[in-house]
Design a protein around this motif. Sequence first.
Motif, PDB file in Angstrom:
ATOM      1  N   THR A 226     -55.244 -58.939-121.426  1.00 31.29           N
ATOM      2  CA  THR A 226     -53.689 -59.344-121.676  1.00 31.29           C
ATOM      3  C   THR A 226     -52.724 -58.723-121.775  1.00 31.29           C
ATOM      4  O   THR A 226     -51.649 -58.965-121.743  1.00 31.29           O
ATOM      5  N   THR A 231     -49.098 -61.704-120.041  1.00 32.01           N
ATOM      6  CA  THR A 231     -48.841 -62.802-120.716  1.00 32.01           C
ATOM      7  C   THR A 231     -47.457 -63.140-120.618  1.00 32.01           C
ATOM      8  O   THR A 231     -46.879 -63.974-121.401  1.00 32.01           O
ATOM      9  N   ALA A 236     -49.575 -58.707-125.583  1.00 27.06           N
ATOM     10  CA  ALA A 236     -49.504 -60.108-126.133  1.00 27.06           C
ATOM     11  C   ALA A 236     -49.162 -60.170-127.521  1.00 27.06           C
ATOM     12  O   ALA A 236     -48.798 -60.848-128.084  1.00 27.06           O
TER      13      ALA A 236
END
Length: 393
Positions: A226, A231, A236
Amino acid sequence: MSTQAQTKQHVMNTYARKPITLVEGKGAIVFDDQGKRYVDFSSGIGVNALGYCDPDWSAAVAKQSQLLQHTSNLYYTQPMAQVAQILCQRTNYSKAFFGNSGAEANEGAIKLARKYSFDRYGKEANRYKILTLVDSFHGRTITTLAATGQDVFHQSFDPFTEGFDYVEVNNLEALKAKMDASVCAVMIEFVQGEGGIHLLNPDYVEALFELCATQDVLVIADEVQTGIGRTGTLLASEHYHVQPDITTLAKGLGGGLPIGAILCTEKLANVFQPGDHATTFGGNPVVCAGAKVVLEKLNDALLEAVQQKEKVIRQQLTNLPSVKKIDGIGLMLGIQLTDKKATDVIDQCLEQGLIVLSAKEKIRLLPPLTITDTELNEGLAILAKVLMSQPKE
Protein backbone atom coordinates in the motif's frame (compact mmCIF):
# COMPACT_ATOMS: atom_id res chain seq x y z
CA MET A 1 16.78 -23.96 -26.01
CA SER A 2 14.01 -21.43 -25.39
CA THR A 3 13.86 -19.25 -22.29
CA GLN A 4 10.81 -21.13 -21.05
CA ALA A 5 12.53 -24.50 -21.55
CA GLN A 6 15.68 -23.25 -19.81
CA THR A 7 13.62 -22.02 -16.88
CA LYS A 8 11.69 -25.28 -16.54
CA GLN A 9 14.92 -27.27 -16.65
CA HIS A 10 17.04 -25.19 -14.30
CA VAL A 11 14.77 -23.08 -12.03
CA MET A 12 12.81 -24.54 -9.11
CA ASN A 13 9.14 -24.98 -9.93
CA THR A 14 7.76 -22.47 -7.42
CA TYR A 15 5.63 -20.42 -9.83
CA ALA A 16 2.78 -21.30 -12.18
CA ARG A 17 4.18 -18.99 -14.82
CA LYS A 18 2.13 -17.81 -17.78
CA PRO A 19 3.58 -18.99 -21.12
CA ILE A 20 4.97 -15.63 -22.19
CA THR A 21 8.53 -14.28 -21.98
CA LEU A 22 8.72 -10.54 -21.39
CA VAL A 23 11.75 -8.79 -22.85
CA GLU A 24 11.26 -5.02 -23.07
CA GLY A 25 9.01 -2.32 -21.67
CA LYS A 26 8.37 1.39 -21.51
CA GLY A 27 5.85 3.11 -19.28
CA ALA A 28 2.88 0.77 -18.86
CA ILE A 29 3.61 -1.12 -22.09
CA VAL A 30 5.68 -4.32 -22.27
CA PHE A 31 6.57 -6.66 -25.15
CA ASP A 32 7.22 -10.39 -25.19
CA ASP A 33 9.85 -12.24 -27.22
CA GLN A 34 7.38 -12.70 -30.06
CA GLY A 35 6.84 -8.96 -30.36
CA LYS A 36 3.36 -9.03 -28.81
CA ARG A 37 2.41 -5.85 -26.99
CA TYR A 38 0.72 -5.76 -23.56
CA VAL A 39 -0.73 -3.04 -21.38
CA ASP A 40 0.48 -3.89 -17.89
CA PHE A 41 -2.01 -3.37 -15.06
CA SER A 42 0.22 -5.28 -12.62
CA SER A 43 3.47 -3.21 -12.51
CA GLY A 44 5.34 -6.32 -11.42
CA ILE A 45 2.92 -6.85 -8.48
CA GLY A 46 3.10 -3.21 -7.48
CA VAL A 47 6.86 -2.79 -7.90
CA ASN A 48 7.25 -0.69 -11.06
CA ALA A 49 5.76 2.46 -9.52
CA LEU A 50 7.10 4.59 -12.36
CA GLY A 51 6.37 1.99 -15.01
CA TYR A 52 8.99 0.26 -17.13
CA CYS A 53 12.36 1.98 -17.55
CA ASP A 54 11.51 5.52 -16.51
CA PRO A 55 14.32 7.58 -18.10
CA ASP A 56 15.30 9.46 -14.93
CA TRP A 57 15.22 6.30 -12.84
CA SER A 58 17.25 4.35 -15.40
CA ALA A 59 19.82 7.13 -15.68
CA ALA A 60 20.26 7.41 -11.91
CA VAL A 61 20.68 3.64 -11.53
CA ALA A 62 23.15 3.45 -14.43
CA LYS A 63 25.20 6.39 -13.14
CA GLN A 64 25.42 4.99 -9.61
CA SER A 65 26.39 1.54 -10.92
CA GLN A 66 29.42 3.15 -12.53
CA LEU A 67 30.43 5.00 -9.36
CA LEU A 68 29.91 2.56 -6.50
CA GLN A 69 27.70 -0.52 -6.70
CA HIS A 70 28.19 -1.92 -3.15
CA THR A 71 30.17 -1.34 0.04
CA SER A 72 28.29 -3.18 2.82
CA ASN A 73 26.94 -1.31 5.83
CA LEU A 74 30.33 -1.05 7.50
CA TYR A 75 30.67 2.34 5.78
CA TYR A 76 28.52 5.34 4.95
CA THR A 77 27.04 5.92 1.49
CA GLN A 78 25.30 9.00 0.13
CA PRO A 79 22.30 7.39 -1.64
CA MET A 80 21.14 5.52 1.49
CA ALA A 81 21.47 8.63 3.65
CA GLN A 82 19.53 10.69 1.12
CA VAL A 83 16.66 8.20 0.83
CA ALA A 84 16.44 7.87 4.62
CA GLN A 85 16.25 11.64 4.99
CA ILE A 86 13.53 11.99 2.36
CA LEU A 87 11.46 9.18 3.88
CA CYS A 88 11.74 10.48 7.43
CA GLN A 89 10.97 14.07 6.46
CA ARG A 90 7.95 13.14 4.37
CA THR A 91 6.48 10.67 6.86
CA ASN A 92 7.42 12.27 10.21
CA TYR A 93 9.25 9.13 11.27
CA SER A 94 12.56 9.39 13.10
CA LYS A 95 14.72 6.57 11.73
CA ALA A 96 14.85 4.12 8.83
CA PHE A 97 16.44 0.72 8.33
CA PHE A 98 16.94 -0.71 4.84
CA GLY A 99 16.75 -4.35 3.77
CA ASN A 100 16.00 -6.17 0.55
CA SER A 101 12.32 -7.14 0.54
CA GLY A 102 8.98 -6.78 2.23
CA ALA A 103 9.42 -10.04 4.12
CA GLU A 104 12.78 -8.86 5.42
CA ALA A 105 11.31 -5.51 6.45
CA ASN A 106 8.53 -7.29 8.32
CA GLU A 107 11.01 -9.63 10.02
CA GLY A 108 12.96 -6.59 11.18
CA ALA A 109 9.80 -4.89 12.42
CA ILE A 110 8.93 -7.98 14.47
CA LYS A 111 12.40 -8.00 16.00
CA LEU A 112 12.19 -4.29 16.74
CA ALA A 113 8.84 -4.65 18.51
CA ARG A 114 10.00 -7.59 20.60
CA LYS A 115 13.25 -5.90 21.58
CA TYR A 116 11.37 -2.76 22.63
CA SER A 117 9.25 -4.78 25.06
CA PHE A 118 12.28 -6.81 26.22
CA ASP A 119 14.27 -3.66 26.96
CA ARG A 120 11.41 -1.83 28.63
CA TYR A 121 9.70 -4.61 30.58
CA GLY A 122 12.37 -7.28 30.95
CA LYS A 123 12.49 -10.92 29.98
CA GLU A 124 10.32 -11.96 32.92
CA ALA A 125 7.36 -9.95 31.53
CA ASN A 126 7.19 -12.38 28.60
CA ARG A 127 5.86 -9.72 26.23
CA TYR A 128 6.56 -11.26 22.84
CA LYS A 129 3.25 -12.07 21.14
CA ILE A 130 2.21 -10.27 17.99
CA LEU A 131 -1.41 -10.20 16.87
CA THR A 132 -2.14 -10.09 13.15
CA LEU A 133 -5.36 -10.14 11.16
CA VAL A 134 -7.14 -13.00 9.46
CA ASP A 135 -6.45 -12.89 5.69
CA SER A 136 -3.26 -10.92 6.23
CA PHE A 137 -0.10 -11.61 4.27
CA HIS A 138 3.33 -10.61 5.59
CA GLY A 139 5.87 -12.67 3.65
CA ARG A 140 7.26 -16.09 2.75
CA THR A 141 9.93 -16.65 5.40
CA ILE A 142 9.11 -18.98 8.28
CA THR A 143 8.51 -16.08 10.67
CA THR A 144 6.51 -13.91 8.28
CA LEU A 145 4.46 -16.96 7.28
CA ALA A 146 3.74 -17.42 10.97
CA ALA A 147 2.59 -13.79 11.03
CA THR A 148 0.38 -14.36 7.98
CA GLY A 149 -3.26 -14.98 8.93
CA GLN A 150 -4.12 -17.46 6.17
CA ASP A 151 -4.21 -21.21 6.75
CA VAL A 152 -3.46 -21.90 3.10
CA PHE A 153 0.12 -20.74 3.70
CA HIS A 154 0.47 -22.74 6.92
CA GLN A 155 1.04 -26.07 5.20
CA SER A 156 4.13 -28.28 4.91
CA PHE A 157 6.56 -26.00 6.73
CA ASP A 158 6.03 -26.74 10.42
CA PRO A 159 7.19 -25.85 12.97
CA PHE A 160 6.59 -22.14 12.61
CA THR A 161 8.03 -19.38 14.75
CA GLU A 162 6.01 -19.09 17.95
CA GLY A 163 4.38 -15.96 19.28
CA PHE A 164 1.67 -15.09 16.75
CA ASP A 165 -2.11 -15.14 16.97
CA TYR A 166 -4.84 -13.95 14.61
CA VAL A 167 -7.97 -11.84 15.01
CA GLU A 168 -10.86 -11.21 12.65
CA VAL A 169 -10.65 -8.08 10.51
CA ASN A 170 -12.64 -5.08 11.78
CA ASN A 171 -13.73 -6.98 14.92
CA LEU A 172 -12.73 -4.87 17.90
CA GLU A 173 -14.15 -7.26 20.49
CA ALA A 174 -12.08 -10.12 19.07
CA LEU A 175 -9.00 -7.92 19.33
CA LYS A 176 -9.76 -6.98 22.93
CA ALA A 177 -10.25 -10.64 23.84
CA LYS A 178 -6.72 -11.52 22.76
CA MET A 179 -4.99 -8.38 24.01
CA ASP A 180 -3.42 -9.93 27.09
CA ALA A 181 -0.19 -9.12 28.95
CA SER A 182 1.90 -11.20 26.53
CA VAL A 183 1.15 -8.97 23.52
CA CYS A 184 3.88 -6.56 22.43
CA ALA A 185 2.48 -5.49 19.04
CA VAL A 186 -0.42 -5.62 16.61
CA MET A 187 0.48 -5.92 12.93
CA ILE A 188 -1.96 -4.69 10.28
CA GLU A 189 -2.37 -3.91 6.60
CA PHE A 190 -4.67 -0.94 5.98
CA VAL A 191 -5.66 -2.65 2.73
CA GLN A 192 -5.10 -6.40 2.64
CA GLY A 193 -3.58 -7.15 -0.74
CA GLU A 194 -2.94 -10.87 -1.08
CA GLY A 195 -5.86 -11.46 1.28
CA GLY A 196 -8.39 -10.13 -1.24
CA ILE A 197 -8.25 -6.29 -1.24
CA HIS A 198 -10.02 -5.74 2.07
CA LEU A 199 -9.98 -2.25 3.64
CA LEU A 200 -9.85 -1.73 7.36
CA ASN A 201 -12.79 0.22 8.76
CA PRO A 202 -11.75 3.72 9.92
CA ASP A 203 -13.59 3.36 13.22
CA TYR A 204 -11.87 0.05 13.84
CA VAL A 205 -8.46 1.56 13.12
CA GLU A 206 -9.11 4.46 15.48
CA ALA A 207 -10.20 2.12 18.27
CA LEU A 208 -7.28 -0.24 17.62
CA PHE A 209 -4.77 2.59 17.98
CA GLU A 210 -6.42 3.84 21.15
CA LEU A 211 -6.45 0.36 22.67
CA CYS A 212 -2.82 -0.26 21.85
CA ALA A 213 -1.76 3.11 23.22
CA THR A 214 -3.33 2.42 26.61
CA GLN A 215 -1.27 -0.79 26.98
CA ASP A 216 1.96 0.38 25.32
CA VAL A 217 1.39 -2.18 22.59
CA LEU A 218 3.09 -1.16 19.36
CA VAL A 219 1.23 -0.89 16.05
CA ILE A 220 3.14 -2.22 13.04
CA ALA A 221 1.75 -1.22 9.64
CA ASP A 222 2.74 -3.47 6.77
CA GLU A 223 2.69 -1.03 3.85
CA VAL A 224 4.74 -3.22 1.55
CA GLN A 225 2.00 -3.05 -1.09
CA THR A 226 0.00 0.00 0.00
CA GLY A 227 2.93 2.36 0.53
CA ILE A 228 4.77 4.67 -1.87
CA GLY A 229 1.70 6.29 -3.40
CA ARG A 230 -0.22 3.15 -4.30
CA THR A 231 -3.41 4.34 -2.57
CA GLY A 232 -3.13 7.98 -3.64
CA THR A 233 -1.20 9.13 -0.57
CA LEU A 234 2.45 8.46 0.22
CA LEU A 235 1.37 6.04 2.97
CA ALA A 236 -2.05 4.44 3.32
CA SER A 237 -2.03 5.41 7.01
CA GLU A 238 -2.66 9.00 5.88
CA HIS A 239 -6.18 8.02 4.85
CA TYR A 240 -6.81 7.00 8.47
CA HIS A 241 -5.05 9.99 10.08
CA VAL A 242 -2.83 7.79 12.25
CA GLN A 243 0.88 7.12 12.58
CA PRO A 244 1.86 3.55 13.45
CA ASP A 245 4.88 3.04 15.68
CA ILE A 246 6.50 1.08 12.85
CA THR A 247 5.80 1.08 9.10
CA THR A 248 7.34 -1.34 6.63
CA LEU A 249 7.86 -0.61 2.94
CA ALA A 250 9.17 -2.44 -0.13
CA LYS A 251 7.75 -3.06 -3.64
CA GLY A 252 7.27 0.40 -5.20
CA LEU A 253 10.05 2.08 -3.23
CA GLY A 254 12.82 0.67 -5.42
CA GLY A 255 10.99 1.31 -8.68
CA GLY A 256 12.02 -2.14 -9.95
CA LEU A 257 15.03 -3.04 -7.81
CA PRO A 258 14.83 -4.99 -4.52
CA ILE A 259 14.53 -2.93 -1.36
CA GLY A 260 12.73 -3.09 1.96
CA ALA A 261 12.50 -0.41 4.64
CA ILE A 262 11.48 -0.11 8.27
CA LEU A 263 10.39 3.30 9.55
CA CYS A 264 10.00 3.94 13.28
CA THR A 265 8.98 6.73 15.64
CA GLU A 266 11.30 8.48 18.06
CA LYS A 267 10.24 6.08 20.83
CA LEU A 268 11.90 3.25 18.95
CA ALA A 269 14.73 5.15 17.30
CA ASN A 270 17.47 3.74 19.55
CA VAL A 271 16.09 0.27 20.29
CA PHE A 272 18.38 -1.38 17.76
CA GLN A 273 22.05 -1.02 18.64
CA PRO A 274 25.09 -2.27 16.69
CA GLY A 275 24.86 -6.03 16.40
CA ASP A 276 21.10 -6.27 17.02
CA HIS A 277 20.11 -6.34 13.35
CA ALA A 278 21.98 -6.30 10.06
CA THR A 279 21.91 -7.09 6.36
CA THR A 280 24.68 -7.26 3.80
CA PHE A 281 22.84 -5.74 0.85
CA GLY A 282 20.41 -3.39 2.60
CA GLY A 283 20.68 0.23 1.53
CA ASN A 284 22.59 -0.75 -1.61
CA PRO A 285 23.78 2.43 -3.40
CA VAL A 286 22.38 1.47 -6.81
CA VAL A 287 18.99 0.54 -5.41
CA CYS A 288 18.83 3.69 -3.29
CA ALA A 289 19.73 5.85 -6.28
CA GLY A 290 16.60 4.47 -7.96
CA ALA A 291 14.50 4.86 -4.80
CA LYS A 292 15.50 8.52 -4.56
CA VAL A 293 14.10 9.15 -8.04
CA VAL A 294 10.86 7.36 -7.14
CA LEU A 295 10.40 9.54 -4.05
CA GLU A 296 11.26 12.73 -5.91
CA LYS A 297 8.68 11.98 -8.61
CA LEU A 298 6.03 11.03 -6.07
CA ASN A 299 4.85 14.61 -5.63
CA ASP A 300 1.41 16.01 -4.84
CA ALA A 301 0.46 16.17 -8.52
CA LEU A 302 1.24 12.49 -9.09
CA LEU A 303 -0.62 11.45 -5.94
CA GLU A 304 -3.64 13.46 -7.04
CA ALA A 305 -3.46 11.80 -10.45
CA VAL A 306 -3.55 8.37 -8.78
CA GLN A 307 -6.79 9.35 -7.06
CA GLN A 308 -8.26 10.62 -10.32
CA LYS A 309 -7.33 7.44 -12.17
CA GLU A 310 -9.16 5.41 -9.53
CA LYS A 311 -12.28 7.38 -10.40
CA VAL A 312 -11.81 6.64 -14.11
CA ILE A 313 -11.47 2.91 -13.44
CA ARG A 314 -14.59 2.85 -11.30
CA GLN A 315 -16.59 4.87 -13.83
CA GLN A 316 -15.71 2.53 -16.69
CA LEU A 317 -16.10 -0.80 -14.90
CA THR A 318 -18.60 -0.50 -12.04
CA ASN A 319 -21.77 -0.92 -14.08
CA LEU A 320 -20.63 -3.87 -16.17
CA PRO A 321 -22.87 -6.94 -15.67
CA SER A 322 -19.94 -9.13 -14.60
CA VAL A 323 -18.79 -6.66 -11.93
CA LYS A 324 -20.38 -7.14 -8.54
CA LYS A 325 -18.24 -4.64 -6.65
CA ILE A 326 -14.91 -2.83 -6.81
CA ASP A 327 -12.95 -2.76 -3.56
CA GLY A 328 -9.77 -0.92 -2.70
CA ILE A 329 -8.40 2.58 -3.00
CA GLY A 330 -6.19 4.50 -5.41
CA LEU A 331 -4.51 2.19 -7.89
CA MET A 332 -4.89 -0.86 -5.65
CA LEU A 333 -8.28 -2.23 -6.64
CA GLY A 334 -10.01 -5.60 -6.48
CA ILE A 335 -12.92 -6.46 -8.77
CA GLN A 336 -15.50 -8.87 -7.41
CA LEU A 337 -17.07 -10.83 -10.27
CA THR A 338 -20.61 -12.09 -10.62
CA ASP A 339 -20.37 -14.87 -13.20
CA LYS A 340 -16.72 -15.34 -14.16
CA LYS A 341 -13.63 -16.87 -12.62
CA ALA A 342 -10.68 -14.58 -12.03
CA THR A 343 -8.29 -17.14 -13.54
CA ASP A 344 -10.31 -17.23 -16.77
CA VAL A 345 -10.41 -13.44 -16.98
CA ILE A 346 -6.64 -13.22 -16.48
CA ASP A 347 -5.97 -15.67 -19.29
CA GLN A 348 -8.43 -13.99 -21.66
CA CYS A 349 -6.91 -10.60 -20.91
CA LEU A 350 -3.45 -11.94 -21.72
CA GLU A 351 -4.74 -13.16 -25.07
CA GLN A 352 -6.09 -9.67 -25.76
CA GLY A 353 -2.89 -7.90 -24.65
CA LEU A 354 -3.57 -6.93 -21.03
CA ILE A 355 -1.81 -8.08 -17.86
CA VAL A 356 -3.92 -8.20 -14.71
CA LEU A 357 -3.58 -10.04 -11.38
CA SER A 358 -5.78 -11.90 -8.94
CA ALA A 359 -6.35 -11.56 -5.21
CA LYS A 360 -8.19 -14.69 -4.13
CA GLU A 361 -11.41 -14.64 -6.19
CA LYS A 362 -11.01 -11.04 -7.35
CA ILE A 363 -9.27 -9.42 -10.30
CA ARG A 364 -6.55 -7.20 -8.86
CA LEU A 365 -5.40 -4.03 -10.59
CA LEU A 366 -2.02 -2.49 -9.69
CA PRO A 367 -1.09 -0.36 -12.71
CA PRO A 368 1.97 1.89 -12.63
CA LEU A 369 1.31 5.13 -10.76
CA THR A 370 2.49 6.99 -13.86
CA ILE A 371 0.23 5.21 -16.33
CA THR A 372 -0.97 7.66 -18.96
CA ASP A 373 -4.65 8.30 -19.68
CA THR A 374 -4.17 6.69 -23.09
CA GLU A 375 -2.60 3.55 -21.63
CA LEU A 376 -5.23 3.36 -18.89
CA ASN A 377 -8.14 3.68 -21.30
CA GLU A 378 -6.63 1.14 -23.67
CA GLY A 379 -6.28 -1.40 -20.87
CA LEU A 380 -9.75 -0.70 -19.50
CA ALA A 381 -11.25 -1.23 -22.95
CA ILE A 382 -9.65 -4.67 -23.13
CA LEU A 383 -10.76 -5.56 -19.61
CA ALA A 384 -14.32 -4.40 -20.29
CA LYS A 385 -14.41 -6.43 -23.51
CA VAL A 386 -13.32 -9.57 -21.63
CA LEU A 387 -15.74 -8.98 -18.79
CA MET A 388 -18.63 -8.54 -21.21
CA SER A 389 -17.75 -11.61 -23.29
CA GLN A 390 -19.66 -14.85 -23.01
CA PRO A 391 -17.99 -17.55 -20.85
CA LYS A 392 -16.21 -20.18 -22.88
CA GLU A 393 -17.80 -23.61 -22.89
